[in-house]
Scaffold this motif. Sequence first.
Motif, PDB file in Angstrom:
ATOM      1  N   UNK A 162       4.923 -29.915   0.291  1.00 58.57           N
ATOM      2  CA  UNK A 162       5.608 -31.192   0.074  1.00 58.57           C
ATOM      3  C   UNK A 162       6.402 -31.211  -1.236  1.00 58.57           C
ATOM      4  N   UNK A 163       7.416 -30.335  -1.324  1.00 59.39           N
ATOM      5  CA  UNK A 163       8.195 -30.266  -2.567  1.00 59.39           C
ATOM      6  C   UNK A 163       8.963 -31.540  -2.867  1.00 59.39           C
ATOM      7  N   UNK A 164       9.020 -31.850  -4.160  1.00 62.61           N
ATOM      8  CA  UNK A 164       9.938 -32.875  -4.661  1.00 62.61           C
ATOM      9  C   UNK A 164      10.740 -32.168  -5.742  1.00 62.61           C
ATOM     10  N   UNK A 165      12.051 -32.121  -5.566  1.00 59.91           N
ATOM     11  CA  UNK A 165      12.905 -31.352  -6.480  1.00 59.91           C
ATOM     12  C   UNK A 165      13.871 -32.298  -7.174  1.00 59.91           C
TER      13      UNK A 165
ATOM     14  N   UNK B 109      10.565 -28.580  -9.685  1.00 60.98           N
ATOM     15  CA  UNK B 109       9.951 -28.880  -8.384  1.00 60.98           C
ATOM     16  C   UNK B 109       8.476 -29.139  -8.608  1.00 60.98           C
ATOM     17  N   UNK B 110       7.937 -30.134  -7.925  1.00 64.02           N
ATOM     18  CA  UNK B 110       6.482 -30.246  -7.898  1.00 64.02           C
ATOM     19  C   UNK B 110       6.003 -30.020  -6.471  1.00 64.02           C
TER      20      UNK B 110
ATOM     21  N   UNK C  95     -14.598 -35.851  -1.706  1.00 62.08           N
ATOM     22  CA  UNK C  95     -14.035 -35.227  -0.505  1.00 62.08           C
ATOM     23  C   UNK C  95     -12.619 -34.726  -0.613  1.00 62.08           C
ATOM     24  N   UNK C  96     -11.923 -34.998  -1.733  1.00 62.32           N
ATOM     25  CA  UNK C  96     -10.515 -34.607  -1.821  1.00 62.32           C
ATOM     26  C   UNK C  96     -10.366 -33.094  -1.908  1.00 62.32           C
ATOM     27  N   UNK C  97      -9.484 -32.556  -1.083  1.00 62.43           N
ATOM     28  CA  UNK C  97      -9.302 -31.106  -1.024  1.00 62.43           C
ATOM     29  C   UNK C  97      -8.022 -30.690  -1.765  1.00 62.43           C
ATOM     30  N   UNK C  98      -6.996 -31.512  -1.686  1.00 58.92           N
ATOM     31  CA  UNK C  98      -5.706 -31.151  -2.304  1.00 58.92           C
ATOM     32  C   UNK C  98      -4.865 -32.407  -2.440  1.00 58.92           C
ATOM     33  N   UNK C  99      -3.827 -32.305  -3.264  1.00 56.90           N
ATOM     34  CA  UNK C  99      -2.836 -33.387  -3.333  1.00 56.90           C
ATOM     35  C   UNK C  99      -1.806 -33.157  -2.233  1.00 56.90           C
ATOM     36  N   UNK C 100      -1.343 -34.256  -1.607  1.00 53.45           N
ATOM     37  CA  UNK C 100      -0.240 -34.165  -0.651  1.00 53.45           C
ATOM     38  C   UNK C 100       0.852 -35.120  -1.084  1.00 53.45           C
ATOM     39  N   UNK C 101       2.050 -34.828  -0.651  1.00 52.97           N
ATOM     40  CA  UNK C 101       3.210 -35.707  -0.863  1.00 52.97           C
ATOM     41  C   UNK C 101       3.273 -36.271  -2.280  1.00 52.97           C
ATOM     42  N   UNK C 102       3.230 -35.422  -3.312  1.00 51.89           N
ATOM     43  CA  UNK C 102       3.363 -35.974  -4.668  1.00 51.89           C
ATOM     44  C   UNK C 102       4.785 -36.480  -4.870  1.00 51.89           C
ATOM     45  N   UNK C 103       4.919 -37.577  -5.582  1.00 56.67           N
ATOM     46  CA  UNK C 103       6.239 -38.088  -5.944  1.00 56.67           C
ATOM     47  C   UNK C 103       6.241 -38.218  -7.463  1.00 56.67           C
TER      48      UNK C 103
ATOM     49  N   UNK D 187       2.956 -40.192  -8.290  1.00 54.31           N
ATOM     50  CA  UNK D 187       2.264 -40.834  -7.166  1.00 54.31           C
ATOM     51  C   UNK D 187       1.677 -39.730  -6.287  1.00 54.31           C
ATOM     52  N   UNK D 188       0.419 -39.900  -5.868  1.00 56.95           N
ATOM     53  CA  UNK D 188      -0.251 -38.829  -5.114  1.00 56.95           C
ATOM     54  C   UNK D 188      -1.132 -39.362  -4.000  1.00 56.95           C
ATOM     55  N   UNK D 189      -1.185 -38.602  -2.911  1.00 56.88           N
ATOM     56  CA  UNK D 189      -2.200 -38.803  -1.886  1.00 56.88           C
ATOM     57  C   UNK D 189      -3.181 -37.644  -1.998  1.00 56.88           C
ATOM     58  N   UNK D 190      -4.431 -37.858  -1.602  1.00 53.26           N
ATOM     59  CA  UNK D 190      -5.449 -36.805  -1.724  1.00 53.26           C
ATOM     60  C   UNK D 190      -6.034 -36.527  -0.342  1.00 53.26           C
TER      61      UNK D 190
END
Length: 490
Positions: free
Chosen positions: A188-191, A202-203, A242-250, A261-264
């Motif tokens: 989920x790159x943000x550039x 890029x994150x 229970x969080x395994x990784x970050x998704x869709x970081x903004x 901003x992050x989802x886990x």
Amino acid sequence: GVLWAYGYQHQTVNETGITVFEFSEEGILQRTGAEIKDWLRSVPDRPALHFSPIRHWMNDPVGLCKIGELWHLFYQFHPAGGDWGPMHWGHAASRDLVNWLHMPVFLHPEQNLWRLGATGGAFSGNAFLDRDGRLMFFYTERLPAYDLFEGYREVQKIAYPDRRMIKAEAIVTVLEQRPDGVEHDFRDPKVWWDDAANAYRMILGASIEGDPAVLLFGSGDGLDWQYIRPLYRAPVNFRQEGARAVECPDFLRLGDKWVLVMGFVGHVEPRTQRHNLLYALIGEFNEDHFVPDTPELQLLDFGTDYYAMQSFEADGRQIAFAWLFNWEYRKPEGSSYSGEMSLPRVLSLSEDKKRLLMLPVIEVDGHYAADPVIENQSGQYSLPKAPIEIRLAGPLEGSKLVATKGGELAFEVSVADGILLIRLAEDDGSIHYVAELGEAKDLRLFHDCGIVEIFADGGAVCGTRRGYVNIDPDRLEISTTAAARVLERH
Ligand code: FRU
């Protein structure tokens, strides 16, 4: 028109809209623009103001941008079924952020090779306009198969659109190598172009040694990327919850502050057992270091259905869409589509820069009649047909709004002792969510076929929920000392 084929559908686009040709057991079905409109309206729980796909499965908003006069909304799409599957990028375009024209599928997993056995996924990512005005989309491809739960690889790619934004016409892989300690979630790159660094940044969402994390990369040309450092590593409780990784970081700039901003993935909030929540941090970004002003993560939305938010800058505004879903429930049996987007929201910071504010874009107002259908302080009213907006201006303390159908609850919103409570009808009774208010001086509530989006305290407190029970309330009871107005869509 342009003909474009994918899997089960062929589509043509012309000036008046889109024609969809579908292969089904009855042969080839052809649907014109007008038929699509009727078809969209024929689904009783399809919202009018919130975007939904013509049919099949949709998740995250991706690739958001404005090119010329047109807003582009791309989305994670499985065009061959009502469940998540090989991910494509669906596409819609709009002149006003509210009425959308459905466009052909823009991006295919491995550029259509999935039909030949490659079953990867064109996952989430963002739009980037380079300094020469060239548009490109950074995104993740999951390989070899979209639905493996281990042993997959996630690589970062660029898709270049054709001149008409109908399809991706060239694809290049730009980043495959994961830093040490980073497992297979790497997406989920943000550039953005970073003026301070005079280079691309890029994150990516990932984990480091099991802790959810956001990774920062840099590049001089957008093609060749080097790992810089973790931008953020979640505190240990996230992993324990229970969080395994970050998704869709903004990661976005608002004035002199930066907001992450992050989802886990996998995270369950211990207090309420909710998952798929989004969290934000506000801080400084200097020399590739992000330093939050305070380590406490802010909950972005106190409902359950605001996930995978993506924001972008256009017309001097930071605008965001999110996917209204939480994996805990499904659409009613037999639904022709799954997934809806939030209203487009404008992001800003509170005066003290401590809180992220979200409010619907001004364009949404244009779709409500200027004259309220109900304007009073307290009483019992018949509700106009959805969608509606209820506005309260003035002290909210002691206010209560109850919407019903045939005496049965649809939704209830109340404020007592500075706490905002929302109660919604569910199959097995009702469910409620609470949030602490600050000034408690204003509230906007949108209701659109079971979707409730609430904005209070100038957008400091937002709550979003998609329900399917009593989605067309016809009575509203208002009890408040604030000025109340109910607006109807024209
Ligand atoms: C979030 C997400 C992203 C991924 C996409 C796949 O909902 O899991 O991390 O890119 O959906 O559809």
